[in-house]
Enzyme design. Structure first.
Site, mmCIF file in Angstrom:
data_model
loop_
_atom_site.group_PDB
_atom_site.id
_atom_site.type_symbol
_atom_site.label_atom_id
_atom_site.label_comp_id
_atom_site.label_asym_id
_atom_site.label_seq_id
_atom_site.Cartn_x
_atom_site.Cartn_y
_atom_site.Cartn_z
ATOM 1 N N LYS A 231 6.626 -7.486 -14.147
ATOM 2 C CA LYS A 231 7.287 -7.390 -15.463
ATOM 3 C C LYS A 231 8.524 -8.286 -15.514
ATOM 4 C CE LYS A 231 5.621 -2.731 -16.571
ATOM 5 N NZ LYS A 231 5.011 -2.280 -15.310
ATOM 6 N N ASP B 119 13.587 -12.918 -17.707
ATOM 7 C CA ASP B 119 14.778 -13.683 -17.316
ATOM 8 C C ASP B 119 14.763 -14.964 -18.148
ATOM 9 O OD1 ASP B 119 16.961 -14.811 -15.811
ATOM 10 O OD2 ASP B 119 16.343 -13.603 -14.087
ATOM 11 N N THR C 77 4.710 2.051 -22.044
ATOM 12 C CA THR C 77 4.076 3.235 -22.631
ATOM 13 C C THR C 77 4.940 4.488 -22.458
ATOM 14 O OG1 THR C 77 2.793 3.605 -20.631
ATOM 15 C CG2 THR C 77 1.713 2.380 -22.375
ATOM 16 N N ARG D 142 -2.309 7.789 -10.522
ATOM 17 C CA ARG D 142 -2.334 9.187 -10.079
ATOM 18 C C ARG D 142 -3.648 9.934 -10.285
ATOM 19 N NH1 ARG D 142 3.438 10.128 -12.730
ATOM 20 N NH2 ARG D 142 2.455 8.565 -14.057
ATOM 21 N N LYS E 156 -3.400 -3.118 -8.403
ATOM 22 C CA LYS E 156 -2.103 -3.458 -8.993
ATOM 23 C C LYS E 156 -1.013 -3.275 -7.943
ATOM 24 C CE LYS E 156 0.270 -0.876 -12.164
ATOM 25 N NZ LYS E 156 1.739 -0.902 -12.034
ATOM 26 N N ASP F 92 2.279 -6.739 -10.821
ATOM 27 C CA ASP F 92 2.967 -6.158 -11.982
ATOM 28 C C ASP F 92 4.476 -6.213 -11.769
ATOM 29 O OD1 ASP F 92 3.391 -4.837 -14.351
ATOM 30 O OD2 ASP F 92 2.916 -2.851 -13.548
#
Ligand code: C5P
Length: 225
Positions: free
Chosen positions: A66, A69, A120, A200, A36, A64
Site C-alpha cells: 500500500k 509517497d 474496507t 483468517r 499475499k 501488499d
C-alpha cells in the site's frame, strides 16, 4: 485473468515470521493462485518472503505494501519490486494521478499495479470508490482493491480488462460481526471480482485446506452462475 491455479483465491500470509509463513505456503500452494505478503511479513523477512513463496511452485506473490509517497519514491520502489518477480503490488489510489502514473510506468507489463481505493475498514461512498478506480485506470494501473460490496459498481465503470481484487471476504454462514462491507466469496465473484483475499477464515479453520477448498467451490459456483 486468473493466476496459476485458477482458484481466484489469494491467501493472506498475515504472520510475523518467515518460519511461520512457510508451512502455510507448503500446505496451501496447490489451492491458491497467490500468496499475499503484507506489511507484517515483509517488515520481518523482506524479499526473502517473496523468494520463499516462489520456491514453492506456481502460486504468485501479491505484495501488499500500500505505497503512498511522492511519485519518484513510489516509482523507484515499484521498479525494485518488479525486479523481485512479484506479480501484484498495491499502492494507495489517494496518492494521486502523478504517483499512480509513476508507479505504473515502473511496474511495466509483468507487475500488475493495484490501486487501493478505500480501506474496507473505513466507511466509503461507492461513488468515491468508483471515482478512484477510474483515476487508477486512467493512470495506467492494472486494477484496484475494493470491498466486495463495491465490486459491481466498479466493474461497470472500468470494463472487463481491469483487475478487481476484494479482501474482507467471509465464508458463507460465518459471523460477519461489524464488517458491514464484508461479502461471501460467491457474492464477490458474482459481482465481478477477479480475485478474493482470504486470511483468517482459512487460517483459523479447524481444517485450513478444507476451508480453502470450500471457498474455491463457492468461487466456481459463482463463475458458473
Ligand atoms: O480478514 P482476513 O483475515 O480475511 O483478511 C485478509 C487480508 O485482507 C488482510 O491481510 C487485510 O489486509 C485485508 N482486509 C481488508 N479489509 C478487511 C479485512 C481484511 O483489507 N476488512
Amino acid at each position: 485473468m486468473a493466476g496459476a491455479g485458477h482458484s481466484r483465491l489469494i491467501f493472506a500470509l498475515d504472520v510475523p515470521l518467515l518460519e511461520q509463513a512457510e508451512p502455510w505456503v507448503a500446505r496451501l500452494a496447490p489451492h491458491v493462485d497467490y500468496f499475499k505478503v503484507g506489511l507484517e511479513l515483509f517488515s520481518s523477512a523482506g524479499p526473502e518472503a517473496v523468494r520463499m513463496v516462489t520456491r514453492h511452485g506456481q502460486a504468485g506473490v501479491f505484495l501488499d505494501l500500500k505505497l503512498h509517497d511522492i511519485p519518484t519514491t513510489v516509482g523507484r520502489a515499484a521498479c525494485v519490486v518488479r525486479g523481485l518477480g512479484v506479480r501484484m503490488l498495491t499502492v494507495h489510489a489517494q496518492g494521486g494521478r502523478a504517483m499512480l502514473e509513476a508507479a505504473a510506468r515502473e511496474a511495466g507489463p509483468d507487475l500488475c499495479l493495484l490501486a487501493v481505493t478505500r480501506l474496507t475498514s473505513q466507511a466509503a461512498a461507492v461513488e468515491e470508490v468508483v471515482e478512484l478506480a477510474r483515476l487508477a485506470q486512467l493512470a495506467g494501473c492494472g486494477g484496484v482493491v475494493c470491498a466486495g460490496s463495491e465490486a459491481a459498481s466498479v466493474r461497470k465503470a472500468v470494463g472487463t480488462d481491469f483487475r478487481i481484487v476484494c479482501p474482507g471476504v467471509r465464508a458463507p454462514g460465518s459471523d460477519r460481526g461489524d464488517q458491514v462491507r464484508a461479502v461471501t466469496p460467491f457474492e464477490a465473484i458474482h459481482a465481478g471480482a477477479d480475485y478474493i483475499v482470504v486470511g483468517r477464515p482459512i487460517r483459523d479453520a479447524a481444517d485450513p485446506v478444507q476451508a480453502a477448498r470450500a471457498i474455491s467451490a463457492e468461487v466456481a459456483r459463482a463463475l458458473a452462475s
